[in-house]
Design a protein around this motif. Structure first.
Motif, PDB file in Angstrom:
ATOM      1  N   UNK A  34      -4.824   0.138   4.942  1.00  0.00           N
ATOM      2  CA  UNK A  34      -5.278   0.081   3.553  1.00  0.00           C
ATOM      3  C   UNK A  34      -4.080  -0.084   2.622  1.00  0.00           C
ATOM      4  N   UNK A  71      -3.596   1.245  -1.293  1.00  0.00           N
ATOM      5  CA  UNK A  71      -4.134   1.990  -2.422  1.00  0.00           C
ATOM      6  C   UNK A  71      -3.208   1.809  -3.614  1.00  0.00           C
ATOM      7  N   UNK A 102      -2.113   3.587  -7.275  1.00  0.00           N
ATOM      8  CA  UNK A 102      -2.151   4.848  -8.016  1.00  0.00           C
ATOM      9  C   UNK A 102      -1.529   4.640  -9.396  1.00  0.00           C
ATOM     10  N   UNK A 111      -2.751   7.660 -14.155  1.00  0.00           N
ATOM     11  CA  UNK A 111      -3.848   8.631 -14.153  1.00  0.00           C
ATOM     12  C   UNK A 111      -3.920   9.431 -12.856  1.00  0.00           C
ATOM     13  N   UNK A 112      -3.186   9.004 -11.864  1.00  0.00           N
ATOM     14  CA  UNK A 112      -3.032   9.663 -10.549  1.00  0.00           C
ATOM     15  C   UNK A 112      -4.160   9.376  -9.572  1.00  0.00           C
ATOM     16  N   UNK A 113      -5.247   8.752 -10.014  1.00  0.00           N
ATOM     17  CA  UNK A 113      -6.352   8.533  -9.095  1.00  0.00           C
ATOM     18  C   UNK A 113      -6.049   7.387  -8.139  1.00  0.00           C
ATOM     19  N   UNK A 114      -6.177   7.639  -6.869  1.00  0.00           N
ATOM     20  CA  UNK A 114      -5.965   6.615  -5.843  1.00  0.00           C
ATOM     21  C   UNK A 114      -7.151   5.658  -5.839  1.00  0.00           C
ATOM     22  N   UNK A 164      -8.733   2.228  -4.030  1.00  0.00           N
ATOM     23  CA  UNK A 164      -8.614   1.320  -2.883  1.00  0.00           C
ATOM     24  C   UNK A 164      -8.493  -0.120  -3.377  1.00  0.00           C
ATOM     25  N   UNK A 196       0.469   2.303  -2.376  1.00  0.00           N
ATOM     26  CA  UNK A 196       0.661   3.006  -1.111  1.00  0.00           C
ATOM     27  C   UNK A 196      -0.041   2.258   0.015  1.00  0.00           C
ATOM     28  N   UNK A 205      -5.975   9.906   6.425  1.00  0.00           N
ATOM     29  CA  UNK A 205      -5.088   8.791   6.133  1.00  0.00           C
ATOM     30  C   UNK A 205      -3.630   9.236   6.285  1.00  0.00           C
ATOM     31  N   UNK A 218      -0.041   8.049   4.851  1.00  0.00           N
ATOM     32  CA  UNK A 218       0.472   7.206   3.774  1.00  0.00           C
ATOM     33  C   UNK A 218       1.966   6.941   3.930  1.00  0.00           C
ATOM     34  N   UNK A 219       2.399   5.803   3.404  1.00  0.00           N
ATOM     35  CA  UNK A 219       3.818   5.572   3.195  1.00  0.00           C
ATOM     36  C   UNK A 219       4.271   6.261   1.920  1.00  0.00           C
ATOM     37  N   UNK A 220       5.564   6.087   1.596  1.00  0.00           N
ATOM     38  CA  UNK A 220       6.113   6.769   0.420  1.00  0.00           C
ATOM     39  C   UNK A 220       5.845   6.017  -0.869  1.00  0.00           C
ATOM     40  N   UNK A 271      -6.851  19.808 -14.292  1.00  0.00           N
ATOM     41  CA  UNK A 271      -5.983  18.640 -14.110  1.00  0.00           C
ATOM     42  C   UNK A 271      -4.521  19.049 -14.073  1.00  0.00           C
ATOM     43  N   UNK A 303      -5.076  16.636   0.127  1.00  0.00           N
ATOM     44  CA  UNK A 303      -3.735  16.108   0.350  1.00  0.00           C
ATOM     45  C   UNK A 303      -2.786  16.737  -0.672  1.00  0.00           C
ATOM     46  N   UNK A 348       7.328  11.607  -6.213  1.00  0.00           N
ATOM     47  CA  UNK A 348       7.982  10.449  -5.618  1.00  0.00           C
ATOM     48  C   UNK A 348       7.645  10.195  -4.162  1.00  0.00           C
ATOM     49  N   UNK A 349       6.641  10.891  -3.665  1.00  0.00           N
ATOM     50  CA  UNK A 349       6.265  10.740  -2.260  1.00  0.00           C
ATOM     51  C   UNK A 349       4.817  10.280  -2.132  1.00  0.00           C
ATOM     52  N   UNK A 350       4.443   9.906  -0.914  1.00  0.00           N
ATOM     53  CA  UNK A 350       3.049   9.609  -0.648  1.00  0.00           C
ATOM     54  C   UNK A 350       2.285  10.888  -0.345  1.00  0.00           C
ATOM     55  N   UNK A 351       0.975  10.844  -0.475  1.00  0.00           N
ATOM     56  CA  UNK A 351       0.174  12.035  -0.157  1.00  0.00           C
ATOM     57  C   UNK A 351       0.313  12.421   1.315  1.00  0.00           C
ATOM     58  N   UNK A 386      -4.443  16.359  -4.228  1.00  0.00           N
ATOM     59  CA  UNK A 386      -5.498  15.355  -4.292  1.00  0.00           C
ATOM     60  C   UNK A 386      -6.635  15.731  -3.348  1.00  0.00           C
ATOM     61  N   UNK A 404     -11.008   9.133  -4.060  1.00  0.00           N
ATOM     62  CA  UNK A 404     -10.104  10.189  -4.492  1.00  0.00           C
ATOM     63  C   UNK A 404     -10.421  10.668  -5.892  1.00  0.00           C
ATOM     64  N   UNK A 405     -10.125  11.932  -6.134  1.00  0.00           N
ATOM     65  CA  UNK A 405     -10.130  12.473  -7.479  1.00  0.00           C
ATOM     66  C   UNK A 405      -8.801  12.199  -8.160  1.00  0.00           C
ATOM     67  N   UNK A 406      -8.679  12.676  -9.387  1.00  0.00           N
ATOM     68  CA  UNK A 406      -7.468  12.427 -10.167  1.00  0.00           C
ATOM     69  C   UNK A 406      -6.380  13.457  -9.890  1.00  0.00           C
TER      70      UNK A 406
END
Lengths: 116, 112
Positions: free
Chosen positions: A35, A37, A39, A42-45, A47, A91, A104, A106-108, B9, B35, B40-43, B91, B103-105
């Motif tokens: 996948x 994704x 982001x 707003x932080x919401x992932x 797809x 991501x 899932x 994830x990468x960085x 939030x 998660x 600076x990182x992925x989940x 998350x 996902x949520x915010x």
């Protein structure tokens, strides 16, 4: 264990141009999905696109397409006609389908900036 | 609801304080994941529920972290005696049991 590597921490592209984000992964499995994704702040992932490992045809969703190279374990994302709203963290993620519901991996991430 | 909802939030906690983070998944979604995303990182995976059963908690970093989903819908992630390294975005994601997770915010936790 599976790992996902995104080697480009940051990228930028001019509006309307094309950009490619890289992703490689490591797994010993044959049955999996990949996948991308997005982001935004707003932080919401969200797809963007997904690829089934057993399908050779690269997935496409409007301006987004992937280059899936299974033997090389590479899964890059191409964004065509970049728009300001594409600015976000991207991501790459892997999910195994061999053992029921798995999380899932994830990468960085790659921070993409689209410049007007 | 229309999407995955997380509250609060933003949360600022003093070191040593207990916190509780809430996740309302999409109605009918049996699978729920938590998660942790450091700056600076992925989940990174914490824990997984199928309905009310916690099937995988291998990602919880310590016994200060606890999650529950007693009625198979709303889930709460609790962190006891918070420490600075717990500062992150948490998350929540839900799915029907298929591939696509919504996902949520997230909740941004800052421990001071």
């Amino acid at each position: 264990a599976q790992t996902v590597t995104q080697s480009q921490p940051e990228m930028s592209v001019q509006e309307a141009e094309t950009v490619t984000l890289s992703c490689t992964y490591d797994t010993s499995e044959n049955n999996y999905y990949l996948f991308w994704y997005k982001q935004p702040p707003s932080r919401q992932m969200i797809l963007v696109i997904r690829q089934e490992a057993y399908k050779q045809q690269n997935a496409t969703e409007n301006r987004f397409s992937v280059n899936f190279q299974k033997a090389a374990k590479s899964f890059s994302l191409k964004i065509s006609d970049s728009q300001l709203g594409d600015t976000a963290m991207y991501f790459c993620a892997f999910i195994s389908r061999n053992s029921g519901n798995t999380p899932l991996v994830f990468g960085k991430g790659t921070r993409l900036s689209v410049i007007a | 609801g229309a999407g995955v909802s997380q509250s609060p939030r933003y949360k600022v906690a003093k070191r040593g304080q207990d916190v509780a983070l809430r996740c309302d998944p999409i109605s009918g979604h049996v699978s729920l994941f938590w998660y942790q995303q450091a700056l600076g990182q992925g989940p990174e995976f914490l824990t997984y529920f199928q309905n009310e059963a916690q099937l995988d908690k291998s990602g919880l970093p310590s016994d200060r972290f606890f999650a529950e989903r007693p009625e198979g819908s709303v889930s709460t992630l609790k962190i006891q005696r918070t420490q600075q390294e717990d500062s992150a975005v948490y998350l929540c994601a839900s799915s029907l049991g298929g591939l696509v997770a919504f996902f949520g915010q997230g909740t941004r936790l800052t421990v001071v």
